[in-house]
Design a protein around this motif. Sequence first.
Motif, PDB file in Angstrom:
ATOM      1  N   ILE A 161       0.841  -1.205   0.000  1.00  0.00           N
ATOM      2  CA  ILE A 161       0.000   0.000   0.000  1.00  0.00           C
ATOM      3  C   ILE A 161       0.875   1.253   0.000  1.00  0.00           C
ATOM      4  CG2 ILE A 161      -1.815   1.207   1.270  1.00  0.00           C
ATOM      5  CD1 ILE A 161      -2.627  -1.502   2.407  1.00  0.00           C
ATOM      6  N   MET A 162       1.965   1.176   0.748  1.00  0.00           N
ATOM      7  CA  MET A 162       2.885   2.309   0.799  1.00  0.00           C
ATOM      8  C   MET A 162       3.386   2.673  -0.592  1.00  0.00           C
ATOM      9  SD  MET A 162       6.395   2.413   0.340  1.00  0.00           S
ATOM     10  CE  MET A 162       7.361   1.089   1.028  1.00  0.00           C
ATOM     11  N   SER A 163       3.701   1.637  -1.403  1.00  0.00           N
ATOM     12  CA  SER A 163       4.232   1.935  -2.735  1.00  0.00           C
ATOM     13  C   SER A 163       3.173   2.601  -3.610  1.00  0.00           C
ATOM     14  CB  SER A 163       4.757   0.664  -3.392  1.00  0.00           C
ATOM     15  OG  SER A 163       3.684  -0.159  -3.775  1.00  0.00           O
ATOM     16  N   TRP A 164       1.901   2.249  -3.409  1.00  0.00           N
ATOM     17  CA  TRP A 164       0.854   2.939  -4.176  1.00  0.00           C
ATOM     18  C   TRP A 164       0.720   4.381  -3.699  1.00  0.00           C
ATOM     19  CZ3 TRP A 164      -3.190  -1.144  -2.312  1.00  0.00           C
ATOM     20  CH2 TRP A 164      -2.824  -2.410  -2.786  1.00  0.00           C
ATOM     21  N   ASP A 165       0.741   4.539  -2.376  1.00  0.00           N
ATOM     22  CA  ASP A 165       0.463   5.844  -1.789  1.00  0.00           C
ATOM     23  C   ASP A 165       1.561   6.861  -2.069  1.00  0.00           C
ATOM     24  OD1 ASP A 165      -1.800   4.840  -0.786  1.00  0.00           O
ATOM     25  OD2 ASP A 165      -1.303   5.105   1.336  1.00  0.00           O
ATOM     26  N   TRP A 166       2.787   6.442  -1.883  1.00  0.00           N
ATOM     27  CA  TRP A 166       3.877   7.419  -1.859  1.00  0.00           C
ATOM     28  C   TRP A 166       4.625   7.506  -3.175  1.00  0.00           C
ATOM     29  CZ3 TRP A 166       5.997   5.206   3.387  1.00  0.00           C
ATOM     30  CH2 TRP A 166       5.046   5.451   4.382  1.00  0.00           C
ATOM     31  N   ILE A 167       4.483   6.499  -4.024  1.00  0.00           N
ATOM     32  CA  ILE A 167       5.229   6.551  -5.283  1.00  0.00           C
ATOM     33  C   ILE A 167       4.289   6.467  -6.491  1.00  0.00           C
ATOM     34  CG2 ILE A 167       7.083   5.527  -6.624  1.00  0.00           C
ATOM     35  CD1 ILE A 167       8.260   4.538  -4.008  1.00  0.00           C
ATOM     36  N   MET A 168       3.417   5.447  -6.506  1.00  0.00           N
ATOM     37  CA  MET A 168       2.580   5.293  -7.702  1.00  0.00           C
ATOM     38  C   MET A 168       1.576   6.437  -7.833  1.00  0.00           C
ATOM     39  SD  MET A 168       1.281   1.726  -9.163  1.00  0.00           S
ATOM     40  CE  MET A 168      -0.238   1.408  -8.336  1.00  0.00           C
ATOM     41  N   SER A 169       1.115   6.994  -6.708  1.00  0.00           N
ATOM     42  CA  SER A 169       0.098   8.043  -6.805  1.00  0.00           C
ATOM     43  C   SER A 169       0.677   9.351  -7.336  1.00  0.00           C
ATOM     44  CB  SER A 169      -0.573   8.283  -5.454  1.00  0.00           C
ATOM     45  OG  SER A 169       0.218   9.106  -4.649  1.00  0.00           O
ATOM     46  N   ILE A 170       2.002   9.398  -7.533  1.00  0.00           N
ATOM     47  CA  ILE A 170       2.588  10.567  -8.209  1.00  0.00           C
ATOM     48  C   ILE A 170       2.094  10.611  -9.649  1.00  0.00           C
ATOM     49  CG2 ILE A 170       4.784  11.486  -9.053  1.00  0.00           C
ATOM     50  CD1 ILE A 170       5.630  11.457  -6.319  1.00  0.00           C
ATOM     51  N   ASP A 171       1.897   9.436 -10.235  1.00  0.00           N
ATOM     52  CA  ASP A 171       1.278   9.357 -11.566  1.00  0.00           C
ATOM     53  C   ASP A 171      -0.117   8.751 -11.395  1.00  0.00           C
ATOM     54  OD1 ASP A 171       3.719   9.880 -13.402  1.00  0.00           O
ATOM     55  OD2 ASP A 171       4.409   8.325 -12.029  1.00  0.00           O
ATOM     56  N   PRO A 172      -1.094   9.548 -11.002  1.00  0.00           N
ATOM     57  CA  PRO A 172      -2.378   8.939 -10.604  1.00  0.00           C
ATOM     58  C   PRO A 172      -3.171   8.338 -11.761  1.00  0.00           C
ATOM     59  CG  PRO A 172      -2.526  11.314 -10.501  1.00  0.00           C
ATOM     60  CD  PRO A 172      -1.120  10.995 -10.874  1.00  0.00           C
ATOM     61  N   HIS A 173      -2.740   8.560 -13.000  1.00  0.00           N
ATOM     62  CA  HIS A 173      -3.451   7.945 -14.124  1.00  0.00           C
ATOM     63  C   HIS A 173      -2.931   6.562 -14.434  1.00  0.00           C
ATOM     64  CE1 HIS A 173      -5.098  11.872 -16.068  1.00  0.00           C
ATOM     65  NE2 HIS A 173      -5.590  11.609 -14.893  1.00  0.00           N
ATOM     66  N   TRP A 174      -1.814   6.209 -13.814  1.00  0.00           N
ATOM     67  CA  TRP A 174      -1.121   4.982 -14.185  1.00  0.00           C
ATOM     68  C   TRP A 174      -1.201   3.968 -13.052  1.00  0.00           C
ATOM     69  CZ3 TRP A 174       3.473   2.601 -12.376  1.00  0.00           C
ATOM     70  CH2 TRP A 174       3.997   1.617 -13.235  1.00  0.00           C
ATOM     71  N   PHE A 175      -1.177   2.701 -13.401  1.00  0.00           N
ATOM     72  CA  PHE A 175      -1.208   1.669 -12.351  1.00  0.00           C
ATOM     73  C   PHE A 175      -0.445   0.447 -12.844  1.00  0.00           C
ATOM     74  CE2 PHE A 175      -5.045   1.953 -14.849  1.00  0.00           C
ATOM     75  CZ  PHE A 175      -5.032   0.757 -15.516  1.00  0.00           C
ATOM     76  N   SER A 176       0.111  -0.293 -11.891  1.00  0.00           N
ATOM     77  CA  SER A 176       0.844  -1.509 -12.225  1.00  0.00           C
ATOM     78  C   SER A 176       0.730  -2.443 -11.033  1.00  0.00           C
ATOM     79  CB  SER A 176       2.301  -1.171 -12.502  1.00  0.00           C
ATOM     80  OG  SER A 176       3.081  -2.337 -12.463  1.00  0.00           O
ATOM     81  N   THR A 177       0.480  -3.723 -11.314  1.00  0.00           N
ATOM     82  CA  THR A 177       0.224  -4.632 -10.191  1.00  0.00           C
ATOM     83  C   THR A 177       1.488  -5.054  -9.464  1.00  0.00           C
ATOM     84  OG1 THR A 177      -0.011  -6.254 -11.935  1.00  0.00           O
ATOM     85  CG2 THR A 177      -1.984  -5.664 -10.733  1.00  0.00           C
ATOM     86  N   LEU A 178       2.615  -5.213 -10.171  1.00  0.00           N
ATOM     87  CA  LEU A 178       3.782  -5.688  -9.423  1.00  0.00           C
ATOM     88  C   LEU A 178       4.621  -4.551  -8.868  1.00  0.00           C
ATOM     89  CD1 LEU A 178       6.459  -5.306 -11.332  1.00  0.00           C
ATOM     90  CD2 LEU A 178       5.945  -7.537 -12.142  1.00  0.00           C
ATOM     91  N   PHE A 179       4.038  -3.358  -8.850  1.00  0.00           N
ATOM     92  CA  PHE A 179       4.808  -2.185  -8.438  1.00  0.00           C
ATOM     93  C   PHE A 179       5.336  -2.305  -7.003  1.00  0.00           C
ATOM     94  CE2 PHE A 179       5.440   2.328  -7.392  1.00  0.00           C
ATOM     95  CZ  PHE A 179       6.233   2.667  -8.458  1.00  0.00           C
ATOM     96  N   GLY A 180       4.488  -2.821  -6.115  1.00  0.00           N
ATOM     97  CA  GLY A 180       4.897  -2.949  -4.713  1.00  0.00           C
ATOM     98  C   GLY A 180       6.130  -3.819  -4.557  1.00  0.00           C
ATOM     99  N   TRP A 181       6.147  -4.938  -5.256  1.00  0.00           N
ATOM    100  CA  TRP A 181       7.306  -5.832  -5.206  1.00  0.00           C
ATOM    101  C   TRP A 181       8.535  -5.168  -5.782  1.00  0.00           C
ATOM    102  CZ3 TRP A 181       8.348  -9.717  -2.396  1.00  0.00           C
ATOM    103  CH2 TRP A 181       7.352 -10.577  -1.957  1.00  0.00           C
ATOM    104  N   TYR A 182       8.299  -4.443  -6.849  1.00  0.00           N
ATOM    105  CA  TYR A 182       9.409  -3.784  -7.528  1.00  0.00           C
ATOM    106  C   TYR A 182      10.078  -2.769  -6.593  1.00  0.00           C
ATOM    107  CZ  TYR A 182      11.628  -0.492 -10.686  1.00  0.00           C
ATOM    108  OH  TYR A 182      12.516   0.349 -11.279  1.00  0.00           O
TER     109      TYR A 182
END
Lengths: 493, 174
Positions: A289-310
């Motif tokens: 969840i942290m990776s979505w909140d603090w990094i992925m939400s910088i690009d809120p139009h984009w999403f990736s499922t393995l982002f947290g692991w990455y």
Amino acid sequence: MYTFSSKLKTLSFILMAVGILGIGYGFLTAPKDIQDVEKLLAAESHGGHGEAKHEATVASEKPSHEPSANHSEANEVKQIDETTAVVIPTSDSTKVDTTVVVEEAQVVPVVKKEGAHELSAEEEHNEHLNHVLHQLQNKPWSALYVACIFFMLVSLGVLVFYAIQQVAQAGWSPVLFRVMQGITAYLPVGSVIFFVILILSGLHFNHLFIWLDPEVVANDKLIANKAGYLNFPFWIIRAAIFLTGWSLYQYYSRKNCLAQDEANDNLYYKKNFKLSAMFLVFFIVTESIMSWDWIMSIDPHWFSTLFGWYVFASFFVSAITTIALVTLYLKSKGALEHVNTSHIHDLAKFMFGFSIFWTYLWFSQYMLIWYANIPEEVTYYITRIELYNLPFFGAVVMNFVFPLLILINTDFKRISWVLVMAGVVILGGHYIDFFNMIMPGTVGDRWFIGISEIASVLFFLGLFIFVVFNAMTKVPLLAKRNPFIEESKHFHY
Amino acid sequence: MSNKVIYAIYNDDDILMDAVKKTRAAHHHIEEVFTPFPVHGLDKAMGIAPTRLAICAFLYGCVGIAVATAMMNYIMIQDWPQDIGGKPSFSYIENMPAFVPIMFELTVFFAAHLMVITFYMRSKLWPFKEAENPDVRTTDDHFLMEVAVHDNEEELISFFQSTGAVEVKVIDKH
């Protein structure tokens, strides 16, 4: 007991002082308003090689708009609405052009059309300036944010490695537990600074997270649909829970470990075992969840499922590298009597293995998106490849090719200077990895590794060194009554 | 000169390790040691040079990635650069992500298989090869050290008896 050498202490203070000066310089030189940006752009387009640079910015304008400039997207929609509204009456009038009244009516839309057109050109220019202004104002903030989250996550990664070693009942690592505890002492400190930056973002001191801007959300249906998750109160509460949870484990696990030293039984060891297992479960959920909140939400139009692991792989390998570097430093100072080259060799194997693991996730994420080439996902990589070509592929070289060729050799994994060199490259590479994740969404094509970026890294490095080595002076560097400590002292590979 | 060898037989790997160290210290040349399972540190105690099998494997891996690259570059880019689903086939680098899974697998394939075959060849192992164990018990629960005899038979026998051998045999080897 380890004594903090005065040289290192002075170095950490110098790093912090230089860092603060550089960060301050970055904030002071950021443009204040549109006029500043206009001057800046004019200087860029008329300067010596400024023209080529300007062309490059124009060519790369499109991708850079997408992640960060929802203002202009919204504006484009408005523009289209206006022009269509204008076109419709004209086409109507061509159908019935017999009456004079209609002809007169026809004149009005034409004038209107011209006016609207001119206005939109000016508006577009203003939007562009506004867009560049936001990017340039974001630059010192992003530099601070990248360095802050990087050092905090490195310390968190060490905590995770420490928890895994406890739960796995590793026989080799107990001699390094106090080193790991020392490094994780940075986590509470780093968390506080990080949390303050998050709050400042919520209070609109910067534009790092565009979804925090109500005006953007109002004009952007994609973000508006995510508002149930991406809203400031929920977001900041999540952050508070995660940071507190991690720091609590850090505090109690160290406390139990020290209590175990003085105890007569293994009660505190068992407590730590259970605590570590629970922490690992808590961690893997919160990390995602942290990776979505603090990094992925910088690009809120984009999403990736393995982002947290990455993200995890990135800071975990940095964390192991940090353990190795700190251990080598302390060993060279004679502070770690029982650490031998076999311990170092094991750490180097982890560095090697997790470098490959990071690459595996990097490539999996990249290739899946590249192969399918779905526009809504692929913009993420188009921005990065067009605008961040060298950092984007350079990170792969530093985090994969270099460690692969250096750390594959068993003998090299025992040589200090080889490890220090590999470690520095890996840490640098993963800083750039975080840079690549965050910068394109906040500053776009306005990126540069300049004073702001370097100063931010220096500041947090100084703080990290000070906190970590200060924490190590507080307790002996060898745990006394760990059930595996004897095995660990005689560990030999 | 007859090819006489001594078979010193042990029933414990710790005793064997001590015996190997003593034998080396007494400068008797150890021909061979037979054990039912890998004894950790035995190669070091015997002074055997480290294996270079890993270096071989690395080189075989390099061959594998070269084969994969050359093959796909020829087939997909040079020979018949078709447009397959819009994938760019103008140059190898442009379409490289699609080739990486194969490059990876062939690297592993070459490294693994050629290394195993190298191991078989260097260890002289193949089907229908005649087994070489000098005493059947060495595959179950006994350890055997073979030392060549050079007119010092009596001395060697007493030496090995003193190292804790359960059995010392002198064998004429042909």
